[in-house]
Every structure is written in structure tokens, then in C-alpha cells.
Design a protein around this motif. Structure first.
Motif, PDB file in Angstrom:
ATOM      1  N   SER A 159       0.840  -1.193   0.000  1.00 40.57           N
ATOM      2  CA  SER A 159       0.000   0.000   0.000  1.00 40.57           C
ATOM      3  C   SER A 159       0.878   1.246   0.000  1.00 40.57           C
ATOM      4  N   TYR A 161       0.051   4.106   0.933  1.00 36.26           N
ATOM      5  CA  TYR A 161      -0.220   4.808   2.184  1.00 36.26           C
ATOM      6  C   TYR A 161       0.677   4.262   3.297  1.00 36.26           C
ATOM      7  N   LEU A 255      -9.705   8.176 -11.299  1.00 39.57           N
ATOM      8  CA  LEU A 255     -10.213   7.374 -10.184  1.00 39.57           C
ATOM      9  C   LEU A 255     -11.325   8.104  -9.441  1.00 39.57           C
ATOM     10  N   SER A 256     -12.174   7.337  -8.829  1.00 39.36           N
ATOM     11  CA  SER A 256     -13.256   7.891  -8.010  1.00 39.36           C
ATOM     12  C   SER A 256     -13.286   7.155  -6.677  1.00 39.36           C
ATOM     13  N   HIS A 259     -10.292  12.150  -4.437  1.00 39.08           N
ATOM     14  CA  HIS A 259      -9.081  12.257  -3.618  1.00 39.08           C
ATOM     15  C   HIS A 259      -8.128  11.083  -3.829  1.00 39.08           C
ATOM     16  N   ARG A 260      -8.629   9.947  -4.327  1.00 35.74           N
ATOM     17  CA  ARG A 260      -7.764   8.791  -4.560  1.00 35.74           C
ATOM     18  C   ARG A 260      -6.709   9.095  -5.614  1.00 35.74           C
ATOM     19  N   ASN A 261      -7.019  10.007  -6.533  1.00 32.77           N
ATOM     20  CA  ASN A 261      -6.070  10.323  -7.588  1.00 32.77           C
ATOM     21  C   ASN A 261      -4.771  10.896  -7.037  1.00 32.77           C
ATOM     22  N   GLU A 264      -3.173   7.353  -5.467  1.00 33.33           N
ATOM     23  CA  GLU A 264      -3.238   6.024  -6.063  1.00 33.33           C
ATOM     24  C   GLU A 264      -3.198   6.021  -7.591  1.00 33.33           C
ATOM     25  N   ASN A 265      -3.232   7.166  -8.220  1.00 34.96           N
ATOM     26  CA  ASN A 265      -3.299   7.272  -9.669  1.00 34.96           C
ATOM     27  C   ASN A 265      -1.916   7.638 -10.213  1.00 34.96           C
TER      28      ASN A 265
END
Length: 282
Positions: A159, A161, A255-256, A259-261, A264-265
Motif C-alpha cells: 500500500s 499509504y 479514479l473515483s 481524492h484517490r487520484n 493512487e493514480n
């Protein structure tokens, strides 16, 4: 009068900072060689390297049960596995060695009454942060032993994160150790110096504020870099300053939720890191 820390304590802290710096470098090498998921269990006390072909085969069989082997390394031979296993094993054991380098002298200084009361809470905090870093590292590795998310690229990895958490903790420990060692070895005189004018003191305060701002941007850039490493985003674009011929790459908001972009993008993570790096240099 306040107790003065012995210089030996400062040199020990400086040596501890150097050992943590070495751990960060070794951790980076572990990432570059993609060795981090080769050990699929964790023991607080550590473990010896497998001895003999039977133990190596057993370790390899455990690795085969997880997505990294099944999806990306299915053609790996035992000798190749030994190489990545050794790198991860060395990284983990080096972490335990850092704990000894810090913990044993800390106990000796404390028993000898050489730790100033004002410094004790910070040294205890450093011990707690260092002790928990191994747990955070295993928490990170465990995320890479799970099947990758369906809406990403299908490559097993830890991950981002958790990787960012692990790296940020390492930088925090290193920075605290370095700052504390310098404060012990070269303490600042208390109160403003009579030799400095008011204008000079204001200039120094302004410079210190600017230095803190630069340090904050550098820290944010490094934090962003953990997501670049976690997503292997650095491999995706090899042109600069444009990315595939565009200032802002295609797919930045794919991405949806949105905020993930930022985390994670791949296009977004790489673009943001470049902007932060150029801001740091600017």
C-alpha cells in the motif's frame, strides 16, 4: 543549574542517526530490487537465513502462495529467490541492529545518570518510534501480500499509504536524532547575544522561518515520493517537463472518489511529485 549532557551522549546520538540513514538507503535498495515481499512472515526477534536446500525450498514454497509470485514472478528460479530474500532479510536484521545501537547505550547512559531530565522524554519518544518501526514495516509488507485492487494496474505491491507512513517515520526518527545530537554537541547559548543588534536578530529569525518553510516543502516532496515509489510511477513517463507531450497528463482524474487520484493514480502521483520537486528547487 540544569544538568548538562555529556558530549559522549551527543556522539552516540549522531552515530544512531547515521545508522538510521543507512537503514533508509538499504530500504531504498530493497525497493529497487523488489525484494520486500520475499519474506512472508515476521518475527520480532528476527530469524536466521535458511540453511540447506530443504529450508530454502520451504521458504520459496511459502512465497509461491502469494500474488507477487503468481502474477509477476511465476518463472522465478530458486537462485533468483535467494537473492531477493537475502536483501529483505538483511534489511530487517539491520533494523534490529539499529535498535541495539540505540537501545543499549541509552540504557547505559540512563543507569549512569547521564541523561538530563529535560532530554529524557525525547529519548524515550525516539525509543518508542524506533521500536514501532518494525511493526509498521510488517504492516506495510502485509498489504503487498494481498491481491491487488481491480481498478489499478494489477501488479502486487505494498500500500502506498503504508509505505509513506513507514518512510515518514524513518525520516522523523532520523531528523530527531540528528537535531538532538547537534543540540547536545553544540548547544545554543540561552538568550539573545549581546553582540547582535536588534536588526541582526530579526534577520536571523527571518532566515530561520525561511529555512523551516523550505524544510516543510522538502518533507512534503519526500512524502510524495513515497507514493511515486509505491505506485512505481517513476517508470511511466520518461519526458520532462511535458508528460507524453502534455503539461497535465491524461487520466489525472480517472479514479473515483477524486481524492484517490492524489495517492493512487500513476499520472497524478507522478505529476504532483514533479511539481513539488520544482517548487522545492524554486
Amino acid at each position: 543549574a540544569a544538568q548538562v549532557a555529556p558530549r559522549a551522549l551527543g556522539w552516540w546520538l549522531l552515530g544512531s542517526a547515521a545508522s538510521v540513514f543507512g537503514m533508509v538507503v538499504l530500504g531504498g535498495y530493497t525497493r529497487l530490487t523488489r525484494s520486500g515481499l520475499s519474506m512472508t512472515d515476521w518475527r520480532p526477534q528476527g530469524s536466521a537465513l535458511p540453511s540447506g536446500e530443504a529450508e530454502w525450498e520451504a521458504a520459496f514454497d511459502r512465497y509461491k502462495q502469494f500474488p507477487e509470485f503468481q502474477l509477476t514472478n511465476s518463472k522465478m528460479a530458486l537462485d533468483e529467490f535467494k537473492q531477493i530474500y537475502f536483501v529483505e532479510w538483511a534489511h530487517r536484521m539491520a533494523g534490529r541492529a539499529v535498535g541495539v545501537i540505540y537501545g543499549v547505550p541509552l540504557l547505559a547512559f540512563a543507569l549512569a545518570g547521564k541523561v538530563p531530565r529535560a532530554l529524557a522524554p525525547r529519548l524515550a519518544l525516539l525509543f518508542a518510534l524506533g521500536g514501532s518501526q518494525g511493526l509498521v514495516g510488517w504492516w506495510m509488507v502485509r498489504s503487498g501480500l494481498e491481491a491487488p485492487a481491480a481498478d489499478l494496474d494489477g501488479v502486487p505491491r505494498v500500500s502506498p499509504y503504508r509505505l509513506a507512513t513507514h518512510l515518514t517515520m524513518a525520516f522523523t526518527i532520523y531528523s530527531l536524532l540528528l537535531a538532538t545530537s547537534l543540540q547536545v554537541l553544540w548547544p545554543r547559548p540561552h538568550g539573545p547575544s549581546a553582540a547582535l543588534s536588534a536588526a541582526a536578530r530579526r534577520a536571523l529569525a527571518s532566515a530561520a522561518l525561511g529555512a523551516r518553510a523550505v524544510a516543510a516543502v522538502v518533507a512534503l516532496t519526500a512524502f510524495s515520493g513515497a507514493f511515486v515509489a509505491g505506485m512505481h510511477a517513476g517508470y511511466s513517463y520518461n519526458t520532462f517537463p511535458l508528460m507524453d507531450g502534455k503539461l497535465v497528463p491524461d487520466g489525472y482524474w480517472r479514479l473515483s472518489p477524486a481524492h484517490r487520484n492524489l495517492f493512487e493514480n500513476v499520472p497524478a502521483v507522478q505529476f504532483d511529485h514533479r511539481v513539488l520537486a520544482m517548487t522545492t528547487l524554486g
